[in-house]
Design a protein around this motif. Structure first.
Motif, PDB file in Angstrom:
ATOM      1  N   GLY A 137      35.376  36.588  28.630  1.00 11.87           N
ATOM      2  CA  GLY A 137      35.110  37.280  27.386  1.00 11.87           C
ATOM      3  C   GLY A 137      36.350  37.478  26.553  1.00 11.87           C
ATOM      4  N   LYS A 138      36.167  38.219  25.480  1.00 10.29           N
ATOM      5  CA  LYS A 138      37.226  38.459  24.508  1.00 10.29           C
ATOM      6  C   LYS A 138      37.092  39.882  23.986  1.00 10.29           C
TER       7      LYS A 138
ATOM      8  N   ILE B 105      39.469  37.742  28.841  1.00 14.38           N
ATOM      9  CA  ILE B 105      39.034  38.252  30.144  1.00 14.38           C
ATOM     10  C   ILE B 105      38.484  37.110  30.988  1.00 14.38           C
ATOM     11  N   ASN B 106      38.922  37.035  32.234  1.00 13.17           N
ATOM     12  CA  ASN B 106      38.371  36.115  33.229  1.00 13.17           C
ATOM     13  C   ASN B 106      38.368  36.862  34.557  1.00 13.17           C
ATOM     14  N   ILE B 107      37.211  37.425  34.927  1.00 18.07           N
ATOM     15  CA  ILE B 107      37.142  38.255  36.116  1.00 18.07           C
ATOM     16  C   ILE B 107      35.874  37.969  36.914  1.00 18.07           C
ATOM     17  N   LYS B 108      35.868  38.465  38.171  1.00 14.41           N
ATOM     18  CA  LYS B 108      34.699  38.423  39.045  1.00 14.41           C
ATOM     19  C   LYS B 108      34.579  39.791  39.707  1.00 14.41           C
TER      20      LYS B 108
ATOM     21  N   VAL C 193      30.574  37.035  28.702  1.00 13.80           N
ATOM     22  CA  VAL C 193      29.666  35.970  29.123  1.00 13.80           C
ATOM     23  C   VAL C 193      29.653  35.989  30.651  1.00 13.80           C
ATOM     24  N   PHE C 194      28.467  36.164  31.223  1.00 14.42           N
ATOM     25  CA  PHE C 194      28.279  36.157  32.670  1.00 14.42           C
ATOM     26  C   PHE C 194      27.689  34.815  33.050  1.00 14.42           C
ATOM     27  N   ASP C 195      28.353  34.117  33.965  1.00 14.56           N
ATOM     28  CA  ASP C 195      27.916  32.771  34.322  1.00 14.56           C
ATOM     29  C   ASP C 195      28.019  32.580  35.831  1.00 14.56           C
TER      30      ASP C 195
END
Length: 145
Positions: free
Chosen positions: A67-68, A47-50, A77-79
């Motif tokens: 995430g995974k 997962i790679n989202i905003k 993971v929120f960064d």
């Protein structure tokens, strides 16, 4: 300080979780979009989202969510975005130097009040980021109930 970890557990299978997320995520945010997130959720569960639910002038504080999906759970993971991290480090490093430079030139103690301002500024940014993370977590958890 600007990084949060969260795990969402579900009774759904990995494939069902991926299908639900793919239905809720668009590749790029478009005007008048009904999607809550933009980015990518691939078939291997990465997962790679905003979030896009508050897309606007303050969107630079949107968390980048990676995430995974595995074992019927989603590890997230929120960064803060890398650009915003650089801007914050620049402010943190340059402002004290600027304040000390000004203080040596004019010798007035009021200039030192900028130090508390820096702390308050960073705290406001942290609370803004945390509220966006919390709203993202609430939305994501609602998909898997």
């Amino acid at each position: 300080m600007f990084k949060k970890l969260h795990t969402i557990k579900s009774k759904l299978s990995n494939e069902e979780i991926i299908a639900i997320l793919q239905a809720k995520v668009e590749n790029f945010h478009r005007d008048n979009s009904k999607f809550d997130f933009e980015g990518n959720v691939n078939l291997s569960g990465e997962i790679n989202i905003k979030p896009t639910f508050d897309y606007g002038p303050r969107n630079q504080f949107r968390p980048e969510i990676s995430g995974k999906i595995h074992s019927n759970q989603v590890d997230l993971v929120f960064d803060l975005s890398s650009i915003m991290k650089k801007v914050l480090w620049f402010i943190i490093l340059v402002e004290p130097l600027f304040i000390l430079f000004i203080y040596t030139k004019i010798q007035e103690k009021q200039v030192l009040l900028f130090f508390p301002f820096l702390i308050v500024f960073i705290l406001i940014l942290k609370f803004t980021f945390d509220s966006k993370v919390k709203k993202s977590i609430t939305l994501l958890e609602s998909y898997f109930k």
